[in-house]
Structure formats: structure tokens, C-alpha cells
Design a protein around this motif. Structure first.
Motif, mmCIF file in Angstrom:
data_model
loop_
_atom_site.group_PDB
_atom_site.id
_atom_site.type_symbol
_atom_site.label_atom_id
_atom_site.label_comp_id
_atom_site.label_asym_id
_atom_site.label_seq_id
_atom_site.Cartn_x
_atom_site.Cartn_y
_atom_site.Cartn_z
ATOM 1 N N ASN A 90 0.932 3.417 -1.388
ATOM 2 C CA ASN A 90 1.928 2.463 -1.874
ATOM 3 C C ASN A 90 1.382 1.038 -1.835
ATOM 4 O O ASN A 90 1.657 0.242 -2.733
ATOM 5 C CB ASN A 90 3.209 2.545 -1.039
ATOM 6 C CG ASN A 90 4.008 3.789 -1.343
ATOM 7 O OD1 ASN A 90 3.789 4.454 -2.360
ATOM 8 N ND2 ASN A 90 4.927 4.138 -0.467
ATOM 9 N N TYR A 145 1.066 -1.470 -4.890
ATOM 10 C CA TYR A 145 1.698 -2.786 -4.789
ATOM 11 C C TYR A 145 0.726 -3.889 -5.187
ATOM 12 O O TYR A 145 1.078 -4.818 -5.923
ATOM 13 C CB TYR A 145 2.174 -2.965 -3.341
ATOM 14 C CG TYR A 145 3.047 -4.163 -3.098
ATOM 15 C CD1 TYR A 145 4.196 -4.365 -3.852
ATOM 16 C CD2 TYR A 145 2.735 -5.075 -2.101
ATOM 17 C CE1 TYR A 145 5.001 -5.467 -3.614
ATOM 18 C CE2 TYR A 145 3.543 -6.169 -1.860
ATOM 19 C CZ TYR A 145 4.668 -6.364 -2.617
ATOM 20 O OH TYR A 145 5.469 -7.457 -2.372
ATOM 21 N N ASN A 170 10.235 -1.634 2.656
ATOM 22 C CA ASN A 170 9.209 -1.932 1.664
ATOM 23 C C ASN A 170 9.717 -1.654 0.253
ATOM 24 O O ASN A 170 9.401 -2.390 -0.684
ATOM 25 C CB ASN A 170 7.952 -1.107 1.921
ATOM 26 C CG ASN A 170 7.182 -1.596 3.129
ATOM 27 O OD1 ASN A 170 7.386 -2.719 3.593
ATOM 28 N ND2 ASN A 170 6.296 -0.767 3.641
ATOM 29 N N TYR A 199 9.907 -4.240 -2.756
ATOM 30 C CA TYR A 199 9.239 -3.896 -4.013
ATOM 31 C C TYR A 199 10.187 -4.124 -5.196
ATOM 32 O O TYR A 199 9.796 -4.683 -6.222
ATOM 33 C CB TYR A 199 8.805 -2.433 -3.947
ATOM 34 C CG TYR A 199 7.918 -1.977 -5.061
ATOM 35 C CD1 TYR A 199 6.751 -2.663 -5.378
ATOM 36 C CD2 TYR A 199 8.242 -0.840 -5.795
ATOM 37 C CE1 TYR A 199 5.930 -2.225 -6.405
ATOM 38 C CE2 TYR A 199 7.418 -0.402 -6.812
ATOM 39 C CZ TYR A 199 6.266 -1.097 -7.118
ATOM 40 O OH TYR A 199 5.465 -0.662 -8.133
ATOM 41 N N THR A 248 9.590 -6.801 -8.234
ATOM 42 C CA THR A 248 9.358 -6.308 -9.590
ATOM 43 C C THR A 248 10.533 -6.539 -10.526
ATOM 44 O O THR A 248 10.341 -6.614 -11.732
ATOM 45 C CB THR A 248 9.048 -4.794 -9.582
ATOM 46 O OG1 THR A 248 10.142 -4.107 -8.983
ATOM 47 C CG2 THR A 248 7.780 -4.508 -8.812
#
Lengths: 231, 231
Positions: A143, A147, B143, B147, B151
Motif C-alpha cells: 500500500n 501511495y 491510512n 488515502y 485522492t
DNA sequence: CGCGAGCTTGACGTTGTTCAACTAGAGTGG
DNA sequence: CCACTCTAGTTGAACAACGTCAAGCTCGCG
């Protein structure tokens, strides 16, 4: 959807995740009794974000995607999952809710295992627990790579990363039948579907890849790696 | 940097991570014998990405950041870590290498515990293993949230998320002394330091926050939450 | 043969970065 | 105590990257 007759045996399964190697034959019998085999057609949802996670899934055959569903109704693909990968481990010992959804990218055969079995083995079998943690941590590191790809690279680099990942880890060949739509690629690279098309067109005209219908062939993998290298 | 005299006792430590509650008094004595107390000044690196992870760190006092170092030499902040958080768990049962770096954002006191102790307890103590997995999974879900923020949201939303996180989880107050520089905020939100300044200026002129030197006060938290809500 | 979903292409607008110049404030030495 | 320096922060203008919109295309399928 469920198959009454199971076609696979846990004990002899060649694809099983490393944690199962820590189990005795007796454990395997218990596992066998708490396991279902499910078939999913391309596009079908395997597990739903937010749903109660009563099972851990295991991809016996086929390819799937895991993705987050955001408040604005969009999907963010976390990972493409190939055979042997497990789905739902992040629900272990948490509130037992799936933190992401998963759907079949190809027709899939999935083993569904009672999550309580997992939690019991984790508590009673140190080797099993270690393998679970190892699996979780490998996934975390992947991940992190993803990322960095999304946050640091431009469109070319991000799409190159996806092609490299598909060739190296998913299809394990430079020549494959693409199961991801333009939209899937867009949700994986965080770009618009139109931009995915544009970059693929560029890759094709630069002879990095060759596309014939659904068949993709990677012609210049070194060139793709260069493009992936932070660009 | 190391303090010879330890000032803290594991058994009575109020800040210890939940996994340690699973240990017996005898276990605690072993833990105590395999533990060091370290002091880090603001800015000092606590652990280095790629280094051999011989220890798991525990933040007893202060605030730190975990971050990825990319090939182009940039930093990507993963998380701001407050007291009671552990550093290095993703190195467990993997190749025992730190997958990220961590550095002190304020002067810190850190407990450094032999990683072998962790692996042994994980294997021998099911409750301990369960708590470790729970911790890892909570972190994974955080996380995911981060994320999505990076995004899916625009600059305002991303920076609002950081302020909310600092107020809710790190400083636990609407009024705090900011330990993150413009550059830290930029590395956390994936925007340029100039853009961070511009958005903060906007927040200030909209009276969402009040800034006096290093002191930040969140004036309209509901408004910030609205901005955070996918914008 | 016609329909529709997914794909492609071009024109245009938005978002956010980069660069450069400038400012404020903290630390240093005379 | 004041000039000097150095770093962090601020501001504006130009520019690049990427998304959006709209139109047209392709191909599988009924």
C-alpha cells in the motif's frame, strides 16, 4: 451462488495462504467444516464495505479488486488481488466490519472461512498469528508503494506502475488478457477514464505496449520501468 | 541520547499500548529488562526507513511523524503520532526492516523495546497477538481514510482534514501550539508549501481558525467539517 | 441490422505548481 | 543592544497538468 459440493480440499490445496501451513491435520478438518466454496461472476461484489465481516475470503481462482467506496459515491481501487490472496484480514479483531469492498474482475472461485476460526487459531497458534501479521504487513508495504505512485508520479508513471504490477504480480507474463476496464484503471491510478485512454494511446504509439482487443502485450518493459521511475 | 536511569516503569505506565495489558507481571519484568528509554529533540530521526528494525518504539511523551522517503528525495508523511503510539510494528515478522522513517515533531521520550520480545510474546500469548493485529488494523483503516482524503479532496478539504485530525486526535483541543511546519503540512496533504500558506490565509480570513504565532485556535469546527466533507 | 455500453478524441476550463521576489522572526557575534 | 544572517513563511504571476464536457466511434449482442 454457493456450491454444495466442495471441489477443493484444504489439506491438499496448493494455493493456500502461508498461514495454513501452520495448522495440524486436525485443524484442517475443523477448517474444512467451517468453509464454503462460492462462485462469483465477473463484476459481482464479493464483500461489501461496512458489512458485518463474518468470514474471511480466499481467492482460489480468478482475479478480484479491493476498493474503497467514498462518500461522494466514487470508488478508489486499493489493489488487484490474484489467486491465493485473502480478503477481509483487516476486519480481524477490529469491529469485524469490512473496511473495503471487493469485486470479481474475472469469474472467481472463493473460499469463505468463518472469521471466528481465524481469531481462534490466531490466539491458540503462535505460528499462525505470525503468518497473519506477516501477511498484513506485506500488504501494508505494498500500500505504501501504491501511495507513493499516486502521490508522487504523473499520469505516465502511474499507469506504467499498473502495467508493471499486472505483468509482474498478477498475470505473471508480458502477454495477458486485460480484465480491467478503462474505468478500473482510472480508479486505480486516480485519473479520469479519458486520461487513461490518452496515456494508453501514447504508450501504443511509442510501441511500449501492443493492444489487440482485450489482449495486451508489453513490448518494452525496461522503457516502462524508466517511465515508472518517478515520472 | 540514551538515559541510563529509566524514569518510567512498564508495569505502572499509564500510556502503554493495549497489547501490554495482556502480559503477566513476570512478562513485564522481562520487558523491563529489554527496554531502553531514549530522548529525541525536535527534528531528530527516531527510526530510519530501510534500517534494520531491531526495536519497536513507543512514544511515551511528545509528538512524532512517520513518513516515507521516496526515490526523488521527497518525504510523504503517513501519520502524526501522539503519545502511546507505537513505531515499527509493520517490521514485525517481515524482513525486520523499517518500511518508513519517523522523526520527532516535539522533544520526545521514547521507549525502545527489543523486537524479538515482541515476536516471542506474539507467538506465545494469543491475547497479545490479537492486540497487535488490532493495532495494525486500526492503523490500516486510518491510512485508508487518509488515502481518500488525498485522492478525492481538493486542497481546502485536505487541509481541513489535517486540522480536524490535530484537534480531535493529536492535541485533543481546539487550541494548540502547532508543531508542524508549512513543509510538514505540505508533505501531509500532498500540496506545495506555497499552497498550504494560501489555504491557511483563506481559512484565517474566513475566521475558521485564528493563528497567533505558533498558537492555532479552531473557531468554527463545524464549518471545517463541512469543508472536509469531500471538497 | 440496429442498439447501447464502453472507448476515443478534441476543445476548453480548473486546479494547483513553480519561480521569483519579498518579509518576518529567531539566533549569533561584535 | 544592535547589525547580520539564515531560515521559514508569504505573495503574485506565469504555466503545466489534468479534468470536464461534448461529440463521435467501435464492437458485441440481441
Amino acid at each position: 451462488m454457493a456450491i454444495n459440493q466442495k471441489s477443493i480440499s484444504c489439506l491438499t490445496c496448493k494455493k493456500k495462504s502461508s498461514c495454513f501451513n501452520e495448522l495440524s491435520k486436525a485443524d484442517h478438518r475443523i477448517l474444512e467444516a467451517n468453509r464454503l466454496e462460492l462462485k462469483f461472476k465477473r463484476g459481482e461484489v464479493i464483500c461489501k464495505q461496512g458489512a458485518f465481516a463474518s468470514n474471511i475470503m480466499f481467492i482460489y481462482k480468478g482475479i478480484a479488486k479491493s476498493y474503497l467506496e467514498t462518500d461522494n459515491g466514487k470508488h478508489v481501487i486499493l489493489n488487484v488481488l490474484s489467486e491465493g490472496r485473502m480478503i477481509g484480514l483487516p476486519a480481524l479483531f477490529s469491529n469485524n466490519v469490512f473496511p473495503y469492498s471487493a469485486a470479481a474482475l474475472e469469474d472467481c472461485i472463493v473460499c469463505s472461512i468463518d472469521i471466528n476460526i481465524f481469531e481462534e487459531y490466531t490466539k491458540s497458534n503462535g505460528g499462525f498469528a505470525a503468518e497473519i501479521i506477516k501477511t498484513l504487513n506485506t500488504c501494508a508495504v505494498n500500500n505504501y508503494d501504491h501511495y507513493i505512485s499516486i502521490t508522487q508520479k504523473k499520469m505516465n508513471g502511474r499507469l506504467a506502475d499498473v502495467f508493471l504490477h499486472l505483468a509482474d504480480n498478477i498475470y505473471k507474463s508480458h502477454h495477458f488478457s486485460m480484465s480491467l476496464s478503462r474505468n478500473d484503471l482510472a480508479e486505480m491510478t486516480q485519473m479520469s477514464p479519458e486520461s487513461v485512454t490518452r496515456v494508453i494511446t501514447r504508450f501504443k504509439s511509442d510501441k511500449l505496449i501492443k493492444v489487440t482487443g482485450k489482449t495486451y502485450e508489453i513490448k518494452k518493459i525496461d522503457e516502462l520501468r524508466k517511465i515508472s521511475y518517478l515520472r
